[in-house]
Design a protein around this motif. Structure first.
Motif, PDB file in Angstrom:
ATOM      1  N   ASN A   1     -37.119  45.574   3.112  1.00 50.82           N
ATOM      2  CA  ASN A   1     -38.470  46.117   2.921  1.00 50.82           C
ATOM      3  C   ASN A   1     -38.451  47.624   3.129  1.00 50.82           C
ATOM      4  O   ASN A   1     -38.591  48.131   4.244  1.00 50.82           O
ATOM      5  CB  ASN A   1     -39.450  45.458   3.884  1.00 50.82           C
TER       6      ASN A   1
ATOM      7  N   THR B   1     -40.573  49.580   1.475  1.00 50.96           N
ATOM      8  CA  THR B   1     -41.846  50.022   0.886  1.00 50.96           C
ATOM      9  C   THR B   1     -42.643  50.915   1.826  1.00 50.96           C
ATOM     10  O   THR B   1     -43.546  51.634   1.386  1.00 50.96           O
ATOM     11  CB  THR B   1     -42.730  48.814   0.529  1.00 50.96           C
TER      12      THR B   1
ATOM     13  N   ILE C   1     -48.441  42.591   3.069  1.00 49.51           N
ATOM     14  CA  ILE C   1     -48.033  42.348   1.681  1.00 49.51           C
ATOM     15  C   ILE C   1     -48.423  40.940   1.266  1.00 49.51           C
ATOM     16  O   ILE C   1     -48.057  39.960   1.930  1.00 49.51           O
ATOM     17  CB  ILE C   1     -46.510  42.562   1.523  1.00 49.51           C
TER      18      ILE C   1
ATOM     19  N   ASP D   1     -37.813  51.841  -4.100  1.00 49.31           N
ATOM     20  CA  ASP D   1     -38.373  51.499  -2.790  1.00 49.31           C
ATOM     21  C   ASP D   1     -39.020  50.116  -2.812  1.00 49.31           C
ATOM     22  O   ASP D   1     -39.597  49.674  -1.816  1.00 49.31           O
ATOM     23  CB  ASP D   1     -39.373  52.555  -2.316  1.00 49.31           C
TER      24      ASP D   1
ATOM     25  N   LYS E   1     -41.661  49.065  -4.151  1.00 51.78           N
ATOM     26  CA  LYS E   1     -43.129  48.989  -4.215  1.00 51.78           C
ATOM     27  C   LYS E   1     -43.597  48.408  -5.537  1.00 51.78           C
ATOM     28  O   LYS E   1     -44.676  47.803  -5.600  1.00 51.78           O
ATOM     29  CB  LYS E   1     -43.731  50.385  -4.020  1.00 51.78           C
ATOM     30  N   GLU E   2     -42.783  48.593  -6.580  1.00 53.61           N
ATOM     31  CA  GLU E   2     -43.167  48.086  -7.905  1.00 53.61           C
ATOM     32  C   GLU E   2     -43.271  46.581  -7.958  1.00 53.61           C
ATOM     33  O   GLU E   2     -43.879  46.007  -8.883  1.00 53.61           O
ATOM     34  CB  GLU E   2     -42.155  48.573  -8.939  1.00 53.61           C
TER      35      GLU E   2
ATOM     36  N   VAL F   1     -50.281  44.361  -2.398  1.00 49.65           N
ATOM     37  CA  VAL F   1     -50.744  44.570  -1.031  1.00 49.65           C
ATOM     38  C   VAL F   1     -52.016  43.769  -0.779  1.00 49.65           C
ATOM     39  O   VAL F   1     -52.894  43.677  -1.642  1.00 49.65           O
ATOM     40  CB  VAL F   1     -50.998  46.071  -0.770  1.00 49.65           C
TER      41      VAL F   1
END
Length: 391
Positions: A322, A324, A331, A382, A384-385, A389
């Motif tokens: 993780n 992110t 998440i 990272d 995040k894509e 959330v």
């Protein structure tokens, strides 16, 4: 005998244990993990007696969490001290000083961070827990400005990780500072046999996104990586075995080769192969043999035969840590299907409870050398894509 423990037991290892009748020590956690009826279970008292009666009994731990049990119940044997030689990074550096007399390292306590003078410490340097796991608390310091950032990051991570692992696995009260070893990094699964001779079971090259990166994101194995390194790594492990005197002892070694071609150890993790059933299972997915069976039967991989027809193929472990910057509890979901669509030949995906551990999962892949960009892409992401959330 095998000690099973958190954080993870793969289906492949479960099947290996069942099919081969390997004895599993019947600890409380083993029963919680589903190791009971229909398996060759060994109650704790019998395990203790067997370990005490045979100095070189074959033991494997799925997780360093089991080191606590060994330290408590087998204190009258030599095993806990052998483990500590490797697990405690300061003691390990002291052990190998004859091999690397000019290597800089020192141990400090967490409370000493603010008062530490950088005047006589070579830059850049690495700081990490003296007893650590999974790149937690590992930072590269390139100068005084970076040091201030690292101190704050260490305090934050210490607080976040304090309840994740036993102190025998991760102890953030003591840290080791050591000179930065520049060069290519490798992860090696091996065991020392009954005579103390090392047997190499797999070699991965650890690739990074930048000079500052110390994460565990991508490890690559291939015919070329193994053939080009196995002789030198065997010689290195042979000397480690001579200094430590270990027998019937599995290890996961993390090492670097500097620009002069010399091999230096980052650390050597005792009593297991790669954590989370990763690198050993990867050897099976890539090359078809079972490292656990080879260890318990004291056999060696026939590398010449195994590597036939493996030209141009990369076998990788992608650790979906993780990165992110968002807590797992915040998440809502991770899009594993979208992740898989970025790879030409996924071999296996293992989803992890990212609310409990700071990792989304592990991905094993086969990639043609010309398509290495797919590994470079996830290395720099990272992640995040792939997340949604919570609102």
């Amino acid at each position: 005998m095998i000690f099973v423990d958190k954080p993870y037991i793969s289906d492949f290892l479960r099947k290996t244990i069942k099919q081969n009748g390997f004895p599993v020590v019947k600890t409380e956690i083993a029963e919680k993990l589903g190791f009971n009826n229909g398996l060759n279970m060994l109650d704790e008292e019998k395990a203790i007696q067997q370990a005490k009666s045979s100095e070189n009994i074959l033991i494997y731990t799925t997780s360093e969490n089991a080191i606590g049990w060994i330290a408590k119940h087998l204190s009258s044997t030599k095993l806990p001290k052998k483990i500590e030689l490797f697990k405690d990074k300061a003691k390990f550096r002291t052990l190998i000083e004859p091999m690397y007399p000019d290597f800089y390292f020192r141990e400090i306590q967490l409370y000493e961070l603010d008062d530490l003078s950088l005047e006589n410490i070579p830059m850049p340097f690495i700081i990490k827990p003296a007893v650590g796991f999974f790149s937690m608390g590992v930072y590269k310091v390139t100068g005084p400005g970076k040091w201030e950032q690292v101190k704050e990051a260490i305090r934050t991570e210490v607080h976040r990780a304090k309840d994740l692992y036993p102190t025998e696995v991760l102890n953030t009260k003591s840290f080791i500072i050591e000179q930065c070893i520049e060069g290519e990094e490798f992860a090696v699964d091996a065991y020392f046999d009954a005579k103390g001779d090392p047997v190499i079971l797999n070699i991965h090259k650890h690739i990074f996104s930048s000079n500052e990166d110390v994460s565990d994101r991508v490890y690559i194995s291939s015919k070329e990586i193994i053939e080009n390194n196995i002789d030198q790594f065997y010689a290195f492990l042979k000397e480690i075995g001579r200094l430590s005197g270990v027998r019937n002892f599995p290890v996961h070694a993390e090492i670097r080769r500097d620009r002069n071609g010399s091999v230096l150890p980052i650390e050597i993790n005792p009593m297991r192969f790669g954590g989370w059933c990763s690198t050993a299972d990867a050897a099976h997915l890539a090359y078809g043999f079972n490292p656990y069976v080879l260890y318990f039967s004291q056999k060696r991989p026939e590398w010449k035969e195994i590597l036939k027809n493996k030209e141009g193929k990369l076998y990788s472990i992608v650790v979906l840590d993780n990165s992110t910057g968002i807590e797992g509890t915040q998440i809502a979901s991770f899009d594993y299907d979208r992740l898989l669509s970025n790879f030409e030949k996924p071999l296996e995906l293992r989803k992890i409870d990212y609310e409990e551990y700071p990792v989304f999962g592990f991905l094993f892949t086969e990639t043609k050398e010309q398509n290495i960009f797919e590994l470079e892409r996830v290395l720099k992401s990272d992640l995040k894509e792939f997340i949604t959330v919570s609102e």
